[in-house]
Motif scaffolding. Structure first.
Motif, mmCIF file in Angstrom:
data_model
loop_
_atom_site.group_PDB
_atom_site.id
_atom_site.type_symbol
_atom_site.label_atom_id
_atom_site.label_comp_id
_atom_site.label_asym_id
_atom_site.label_seq_id
_atom_site.Cartn_x
_atom_site.Cartn_y
_atom_site.Cartn_z
ATOM 1 N N ILE A 66 0.838 -1.200 0.000
ATOM 2 C CA ILE A 66 0.000 0.000 0.000
ATOM 3 C C ILE A 66 0.869 1.243 0.000
ATOM 4 N N GLY A 67 1.921 1.219 0.842
ATOM 5 C CA GLY A 67 2.811 2.367 0.918
ATOM 6 C C GLY A 67 3.475 2.687 -0.412
ATOM 7 N N ARG A 68 3.934 1.656 -1.125
ATOM 8 C CA ARG A 68 4.590 1.873 -2.417
ATOM 9 C C ARG A 68 3.605 2.363 -3.468
ATOM 10 N N ASP A 69 2.415 1.769 -3.493
ATOM 11 C CA ASP A 69 1.449 2.096 -4.543
ATOM 12 C C ASP A 69 0.858 3.491 -4.369
ATOM 13 N N LEU A 70 0.591 3.871 -3.128
ATOM 14 C CA LEU A 70 -0.074 5.153 -2.867
ATOM 15 C C LEU A 70 0.890 6.223 -2.361
ATOM 16 N N SER A 71 2.186 5.919 -2.359
ATOM 17 C CA SER A 71 3.203 6.873 -1.889
ATOM 18 C C SER A 71 2.859 7.399 -0.504
ATOM 19 N N ALA A 72 2.540 6.466 0.386
ATOM 20 C CA ALA A 72 2.119 6.824 1.738
ATOM 21 C C ALA A 72 3.271 6.648 2.712
ATOM 22 N N CYS A 122 -12.712 1.097 0.110
ATOM 23 C CA CYS A 122 -11.297 0.872 0.441
ATOM 24 C C CYS A 122 -10.549 0.294 -0.764
ATOM 25 N N GLY A 123 -11.158 -0.684 -1.416
ATOM 26 C CA GLY A 123 -10.502 -1.341 -2.536
ATOM 27 C C GLY A 123 -10.313 -0.445 -3.745
ATOM 28 N N LEU A 124 -11.154 0.574 -3.877
ATOM 29 C CA LEU A 124 -11.065 1.492 -5.025
ATOM 30 C C LEU A 124 -10.405 2.824 -4.671
ATOM 31 N N ALA A 125 -9.908 2.952 -3.439
ATOM 32 C CA ALA A 125 -9.355 4.234 -2.982
ATOM 33 C C ALA A 125 -8.216 4.709 -3.885
ATOM 34 N N PRO A 126 -8.303 5.940 -4.428
ATOM 35 C CA PRO A 126 -7.254 6.436 -5.337
ATOM 36 C C PRO A 126 -6.051 7.019 -4.613
ATOM 37 N N THR A 127 -6.229 7.437 -3.358
ATOM 38 C CA THR A 127 -5.132 8.040 -2.605
ATOM 39 C C THR A 127 -5.073 7.444 -1.205
ATOM 40 N N ALA A 128 -3.963 7.694 -0.515
ATOM 41 C CA ALA A 128 -3.793 7.164 0.836
ATOM 42 C C ALA A 128 -4.820 7.752 1.793
ATOM 43 N N TRP A 129 -5.085 9.043 1.697
ATOM 44 C CA TRP A 129 -6.029 9.658 2.617
ATOM 45 C C TRP A 129 -7.465 9.215 2.334
ATOM 46 N N THR A 130 -7.782 8.949 1.066
ATOM 47 C CA THR A 130 -9.097 8.377 0.752
ATOM 48 C C THR A 130 -9.237 7.010 1.405
ATOM 49 N N LEU A 131 -8.167 6.228 1.392
ATOM 50 C CA LEU A 131 -8.185 4.922 2.035
ATOM 51 C C LEU A 131 -8.378 5.052 3.537
ATOM 52 N N VAL A 132 -7.733 6.035 4.160
ATOM 53 C CA VAL A 132 -7.894 6.242 5.598
ATOM 54 C C VAL A 132 -9.352 6.552 5.938
ATOM 55 N N VAL A 133 -9.965 7.456 5.163
ATOM 56 C CA VAL A 133 -11.370 7.817 5.405
ATOM 57 C C VAL A 133 -12.279 6.603 5.222
ATOM 58 N N TRP A 197 -2.817 -5.090 -3.463
ATOM 59 C CA TRP A 197 -3.350 -4.940 -2.105
ATOM 60 C C TRP A 197 -4.847 -4.702 -2.084
ATOM 61 N N ARG A 198 -5.405 -4.192 -3.187
ATOM 62 C CA ARG A 198 -6.827 -3.854 -3.204
ATOM 63 C C ARG A 198 -7.713 -5.094 -2.994
ATOM 64 N N SER A 199 -7.203 -6.247 -3.376
ATOM 65 C CA SER A 199 -8.008 -7.464 -3.236
ATOM 66 C C SER A 199 -8.292 -7.816 -1.785
ATOM 67 N N VAL A 200 -7.466 -7.353 -0.829
ATOM 68 C CA VAL A 200 -7.726 -7.681 0.579
ATOM 69 C C VAL A 200 -9.011 -7.015 1.061
ATOM 70 N N PHE A 201 -9.447 -5.960 0.381
ATOM 71 C CA PHE A 201 -10.716 -5.316 0.710
ATOM 72 C C PHE A 201 -11.837 -5.769 -0.228
ATOM 73 N N LEU A 202 -11.534 -5.906 -1.515
ATOM 74 C CA LEU A 202 -12.567 -6.278 -2.488
ATOM 75 C C LEU A 202 -13.110 -7.679 -2.242
ATOM 76 N N VAL A 203 -12.311 -8.550 -1.625
ATOM 77 C CA VAL A 203 -12.784 -9.907 -1.364
ATOM 78 C C VAL A 203 -13.988 -9.908 -0.431
ATOM 79 N N ASN A 204 -14.160 -8.838 0.348
ATOM 80 C CA ASN A 204 -15.303 -8.770 1.267
ATOM 81 C C ASN A 204 -16.636 -8.651 0.544
ATOM 82 N N VAL A 205 -16.627 -8.057 -0.641
ATOM 83 C CA VAL A 205 -17.891 -7.725 -1.313
ATOM 84 C C VAL A 205 -18.733 -8.964 -1.618
ATOM 85 N N PRO A 206 -18.204 -10.004 -2.302
ATOM 86 C CA PRO A 206 -19.037 -11.185 -2.534
ATOM 87 C C PRO A 206 -19.416 -11.908 -1.240
#
Length: 493
Positions: A66-72, A122-133, A197-206
């Motif tokens: 997450i840190g590498r992808d979103l520069s967090a 969470c899985g579609l969050a474009p930025t680190a702060w969007t993910l936090v919210v 990393w997005r799959s760790v959140f998207l897996v919840n949907v189904p």
């Protein structure tokens, strides 16, 4: 003609018997029949219990990606964990109260639907702060859903069925916390359709969609017969108390301990004292506060919660520290780092199934035995880290992880049963909310305290020594849980 009415089947239904022995099967179910949680319903609520706990731990092995992808930076990444945990802990008791008022099945469905939507965010969050919210919102959704699980079990089961359901809940909770970390590593490495990393959140949907369908069919509606209005002052003061404690402890080290962290910690005892005084006044005036102080007159609840705190601190602290050590120190990828704990998960599952029989035969002293076994397991892990570093993987951790998992399985499921054993059904939502709030707050404290200790020691002592010292600190906490377990009631009512 003589008549006789009697119950039959898993749902109480009425049959009409004539004096000739014939049975009228068309009689309607009694409107006064108590709700009963069947097998499919139990599976559904346990699924709802697993989701929030899995998501608390699933991000541990995904944080570097997450840190590498979103520069967090490190502080923002800590908020990805802490934002979820703090909002979850702050709103849990309120979630239990709302379930008592408006119906636990209704809140369970609403909370699960919100959990699915926030997981998608969470899985579609474009930025680190969007993910936090989105994580903060996800924690709030979990707080609406999870208290309804235990409250439904307490209200819709009795006797041996309740004991079995509570044991399964405890097994589900413990297994979810370990399995979340394993699942996170597998999903990140699998990189399904480039989601990383997005799959760790998207897996919840189904999973949530399945849960909603099952809950609508199989979970009975329960609620308090005399619901009380929401205790607004108590809710606000509880939120302030938990925020002033958890926020600075989880963010302080990464943020460099700015002034606000010290001010918040200084305010915590005053906020906690104000919360207690307000709740005691409400209780004495005959109203139902958010957390009734009279609830703590139950020795089983009071002593069980006292043991829950060090147990949960050690559990979450260990899971966080081992994930960091294996990836950043031992150089393992997400999958090997997650699978290193697979022996703990497998043994936990197997041993936890024996729990009800062991408690029936030996009472709660089996919890003390579990603490002793866990202590041996953690000591073996510390020894493996000292001798084998940096070649630390599944083989080296296997003996300690397996033994520790067995010890944890003899504590956590039984502890849940002890805490709620004397809580009356009318207060099931409040009791379960209080218990889960204490557990969740302690889980967040574990990451903040043991995690901070470990990360603070690494620069000066190196990864191996920092890991060993942190494990020894956890071992001291296990000694405390062993001593506290001696005060538990010998038998579960």
């Amino acid at each position: 003609m003589n008549t006789l009415w009697y119950p039959s089947g898993s749902w109480p239904t009425l049959r009409y018997v004539t004096d000739t022995g014939t049975i009228d099967r068309s009689a309607a179910r009694s409107p006064a029949a108590p709700p009963v949680l069947g097998g499919l319903g139990l599976f559904t609520v346990l699924l709802g219990a697993a989701l929030p706990l899995i998501d608390f731990f699933i991000v541990n092995v995904a944080l570097p990606t997450i840190g590498r992808d979103l520069s967090a930076g490190e502080a923002v990444l800590e908020l990805v964990v802490a934002g979820y945990g703090v909002s979850y802990a702050v709103l849990l008791v309120l979630g239990g109260r709302l379930g008592d008022m408006f119906g636990r099945r209704r809140l369970f469905l609403a909370g699960m639907a919100a959990f699915g939507l926030t997981s998608l965010a969470c899985g579609l969050a474009p930025t680190a702060w969007t993910l936090v919210v989105a994580r903060v919102a996800q924690g709030a959704a979990a707080a609406a859903m999870l208290p309804q699980v235990l409250a439904t079990i307490q209200s819709a089961t009795q006797g041996p069925r309740r004991a079995k359901a509570m044991s399964l809940y405890g097994a589900t909770a413990g297994l979810s916390m370990v399995a979340g970390q394993i699942l996170g590593g597998v999903l990140v490495a699998a990189n399904i359709a480039g989601t990383e990393w997005r799959s760790v959140f998207l897996v919840n949907v189904p999973v949530v969609l399945l849960g909603l369908v099952l809950a609508a069919r199989a979970v009975p509606e329960t609620r308090s017969q005399h619901p009380e209005p929401v205790d607004v002052p108590g809710t606000v003061l509880l939120a302030v108390s938990l925020l002033t404690l958890l926020a600075p402890l989880t963010e302080g080290r990464a943020a460099g301990w700015p002034l606000w962290t010290w001010l918040a910690l200084a305010a915590f005892p005053f906020a906690a004292a104000a919360f207690y005084l307000v709740e005691r006044r409400e209780d004495r005036q005959g109203r139902t506060p958010l957390v009734p102080p009279s609830l703590f007159a139950l020795a089983s609840l009071r002593r069980g919660l006292a043991m829950m705190v060090p147990f949960s601190i050690g559990f979450s602290g260990f899971m966080f520290v081992i994930a960091v050590a294996l990836q950043q120190g031992a150089g393992l990828g997400p999958v090997p780092a997650g699978l290193a704990l697979a022996p703990m998960a497998v043994v936990f599952l197997v041993v936890s199934l024996w729990g009800p029989r062991l408690v029936t035969r030996y009472g709660t002293r089996i919890v003390t035995v579990g603490g002793l076994i866990q202590a041996v397991g953690v000591a073996l892990i510390a020894l493996a880290a000292w001798r084998s570093w940096p070649d630390l993987g599944v083989v080296e951790l296997l003996p300690g992880a397996a033994v520790a998992g067995a010890g944890q399985a003899l504590q956590l499921p039984i502890l849940f049963r002890v805490i709620l054993s004397e809580v009356p059904p009318v207060r099931a939502g409040v009791g379960s909310g209080v218990m889960i709030t204490v557990q969740q707050s302690a889980l967040a404290l574990g990451v903040a305290t043991l995690g901070t200790l470990f990360l603070a020691l690494v620069p000066g002592m190196g990864m191996r020594n920092a890991l060993v010292i942190t494990l020894l600190a956890q071992l001291a906490g296990i000694v405390l849980t062993i001593l506290l377990s001696l005060r538990l009631p010998r038998r579960i009512s």
